[in-house]
Design an enzyme around this catalytic site. Structure first.
Site, PDB file in Angstrom:
ATOM      1  N   GLY A  56       0.874  -1.174   0.000  1.00  0.00           N
ATOM      2  CA  GLY A  56       0.000   0.000   0.000  1.00  0.00           C
ATOM      3  C   GLY A  56       0.902   1.211   0.000  1.00  0.00           C
ATOM      4  O   GLY A  56       1.799   1.336  -0.827  1.00  0.00           O
ATOM      5  N   GLU A  57       0.719   2.065   0.982  1.00  0.00           N
ATOM      6  CA  GLU A  57       1.560   3.252   1.111  1.00  0.00           C
ATOM      7  C   GLU A  57       2.053   3.289   2.563  1.00  0.00           C
ATOM      8  O   GLU A  57       1.261   3.496   3.483  1.00  0.00           O
ATOM      9  CB  GLU A  57       0.724   4.497   0.749  1.00  0.00           C
ATOM     10  N   SER A  58       3.357   3.073   2.723  1.00  0.00           N
ATOM     11  CA  SER A  58       3.869   2.913   4.091  1.00  0.00           C
ATOM     12  C   SER A  58       3.677   4.172   4.940  1.00  0.00           C
ATOM     13  O   SER A  58       3.450   4.092   6.145  1.00  0.00           O
ATOM     14  CB  SER A  58       5.342   2.486   4.064  1.00  0.00           C
ATOM     15  N   CYS A  89       5.971  -5.334   0.377  1.00  0.00           N
ATOM     16  CA  CYS A  89       6.194  -4.005  -0.197  1.00  0.00           C
ATOM     17  C   CYS A  89       6.144  -2.909   0.882  1.00  0.00           C
ATOM     18  O   CYS A  89       7.086  -2.786   1.655  1.00  0.00           O
ATOM     19  CB  CYS A  89       5.229  -3.774  -1.350  1.00  0.00           C
ATOM     20  N   ARG A 119      13.342   2.984  -0.433  1.00  0.00           N
ATOM     21  CA  ARG A 119      11.967   3.065  -0.949  1.00  0.00           C
ATOM     22  C   ARG A 119      11.968   3.409  -2.431  1.00  0.00           C
ATOM     23  O   ARG A 119      12.874   4.079  -2.913  1.00  0.00           O
ATOM     24  CB  ARG A 119      11.193   4.159  -0.213  1.00  0.00           C
ATOM     25  N   ILE A 150       5.617  -2.734  -7.580  1.00  0.00           N
ATOM     26  CA  ILE A 150       4.961  -1.431  -7.763  1.00  0.00           C
ATOM     27  C   ILE A 150       5.606  -0.443  -6.796  1.00  0.00           C
ATOM     28  O   ILE A 150       5.448  -0.572  -5.580  1.00  0.00           O
ATOM     29  CB  ILE A 150       3.447  -1.527  -7.460  1.00  0.00           C
ATOM     30  N   ARG A 151       6.324   0.499  -7.299  1.00  0.00           N
ATOM     31  CA  ARG A 151       7.083   1.433  -6.443  1.00  0.00           C
ATOM     32  C   ARG A 151       7.742   0.662  -5.290  1.00  0.00           C
ATOM     33  O   ARG A 151       7.652   1.022  -4.121  1.00  0.00           O
ATOM     34  CB  ARG A 151       6.171   2.553  -5.906  1.00  0.00           C
ATOM     35  N   HIS A 239       4.519  -8.168  -4.447  1.00  0.00           N
ATOM     36  CA  HIS A 239       3.148  -8.344  -3.947  1.00  0.00           C
ATOM     37  C   HIS A 239       2.548  -9.692  -4.337  1.00  0.00           C
ATOM     38  O   HIS A 239       1.748  -9.749  -5.284  1.00  0.00           O
ATOM     39  CB  HIS A 239       2.226  -7.305  -4.597  1.00  0.00           C
ATOM     40  N   GLU A 241       0.160 -10.977  -3.015  1.00  0.00           N
ATOM     41  CA  GLU A 241      -1.291 -10.822  -2.806  1.00  0.00           C
ATOM     42  C   GLU A 241      -1.999 -10.274  -4.048  1.00  0.00           C
ATOM     43  O   GLU A 241      -3.220 -10.323  -4.131  1.00  0.00           O
ATOM     44  CB  GLU A 241      -1.572  -9.947  -1.569  1.00  0.00           C
TER      45      GLU A 241
HETATM   46  N1  GLN Z   1       6.630   2.811  -2.193  1.00  0.00           N
HETATM   47  C1  GLN Z   1       5.522   2.510  -1.356  1.00  0.00           C
HETATM   48  C2  GLN Z   1       5.752   3.019   0.055  1.00  0.00           C
HETATM   49  O1  GLN Z   1       6.650   3.687   0.337  1.00  0.00           O
HETATM   50  C3  GLN Z   1       5.232   1.038  -1.309  1.00  0.00           C
HETATM   51  C4  GLN Z   1       4.550   0.621  -2.558  1.00  0.00           C
HETATM   52  C5  GLN Z   1       3.728  -0.601  -2.454  1.00  0.00           C
HETATM   53  O2  GLN Z   1       3.417  -1.150  -1.384  1.00  0.00           O
HETATM   54  N2  GLN Z   1       3.332  -1.036  -3.605  1.00  0.00           N
HETATM   55  O3  GLN Z   1       4.962   2.722   0.898  1.00  0.00           O
END
Ligand code: GLN
Length: 265
Positions: A56-58, A89, A119, A150-151, A239, A241
């Site tokens: 997700g987004e940490s 992630c 990151r 993904i990122r 991921h 999931e």
């Molecule tokens: N780059 C995201 C973060 O800093 C992580 C990306 C992801 O979970 N797909 O949280």
């Protein structure tokens, strides 16, 4: 004994993990052993034997966890009680003891893995990619795992199990460290005494091993580190999931079950 597996459900791909966990459990002989739970508060966390922190987004997950008074209970769960925990992630970032390229204003880490992650290592959303991974830890059927990045972060350094002041991590610009690293108490230090294992690397992106601080001979080259484990704590850059491949979830359920039966015997 029933095992309650929690999925931290503050933001990100928690539903996807639950779907795959249920599917993975169905494939196991001991399927009736597991129950699954979305975790949003301390009471729900207290019911868990084991936990997944999703992608997700940490920054958001750590912000909501702080608002929900969950950061300290999570640190206790992962770092002192050492209950089996897996981060994917953003989850890997939160479980790292140090992370760089963090947003201005920083973010709080839970910690639990003696590593520093970078990151968004591969760039922005548009640079997301899929790679076929060979994951030896899966045993007989280990090839062709669909790795979705993904990122994604990578593990860029394995850190020694000492306090942060001794490693100088805090002095690096843009780097945040988990609080107990600065003054790691004896309990957390003893609980985290096992070594960090490199579980998977990404082929085709070779870097000098020395850059990783990994235990390999000088001159060897390994790929970017995308999965690590330290005792009961496991992290992947990618991921699982977001795929329909249950292999890692099935493997991890069995690992968690084994670890819990050892700790209760
Ligand atoms: N780059 C995201 C973060 O800093 C992580 C990306 C992801 O979970 N797909 O949280």
């Amino acid at each position: 004994m029933t095992i309650t597996i929690g999925v931290l459900a503050l933001q990100g791909a928690f539903l996807e993990h639950l779907v795959l966990l249920r599917k993975a459990a169905e494939s196991l002989e001991e399927k009736d052993k597991f129950t699954f739970l979305e975790v949003r508060n301390r009471d729900e966390l207290a019911r868990c034997d084991s936990l997944i922190i999703p992608g997700g987004e940490s920054t958001t997950i750590s912000f909501v966890a702080a608002q929900s008074d969950l950061l300290e209970p999570l640190r206790q769960f992962v770092k002192v009680d050492r209950k089996p925990t897996w981060g994917t992630c953003a989850g890997l970032i939160l479980l790292a003891e140090a992370a760089n390229a963090t947003k201005k204003g920083g973010q709080e880490l839970i910690g639990g893995l003696d590593v520093r992650v970078n990151r968004n290592h591969f760039g922005r959303q548009i640079e997301s990619f899929q790679a076929s991974l060979d994951l030896k830890f899966l045993g007989a059927s280990h090839t062709g795992f669909p790795g979705i990045f993904i990122r994604a972060p990578i593990v860029e350094k394995i850190l020694p199990n000492v306090s942060g002041e001794q490693t100088g991590e805090q002095q690096i610009t843009d780097t945040v460290v988990a609080p107990s690293r600065a003054a790691r108490d004896d309990k957390a230090k003893a609980a985290m005494s096992s070594e960090v294992e490199i579980m998977a690397t990404l082929p085709g992106r070779l870097r000098k091993a020395a850059e990783h601080g990994a235990e390999v001979s000088a001159g060897d080259e390994i790929g970017d580190i995308i999965a690590v484990r330290q005792g009961n704590v496991f992290g992947t850059s990618f991921h699982p999931e977001l795929t329909s491949d249950i292999r890692i979830h099935a493997w991890w359920l069995q690992e968690a079950s084994r670890a819990l039966s050892q700790s209760s015997s």
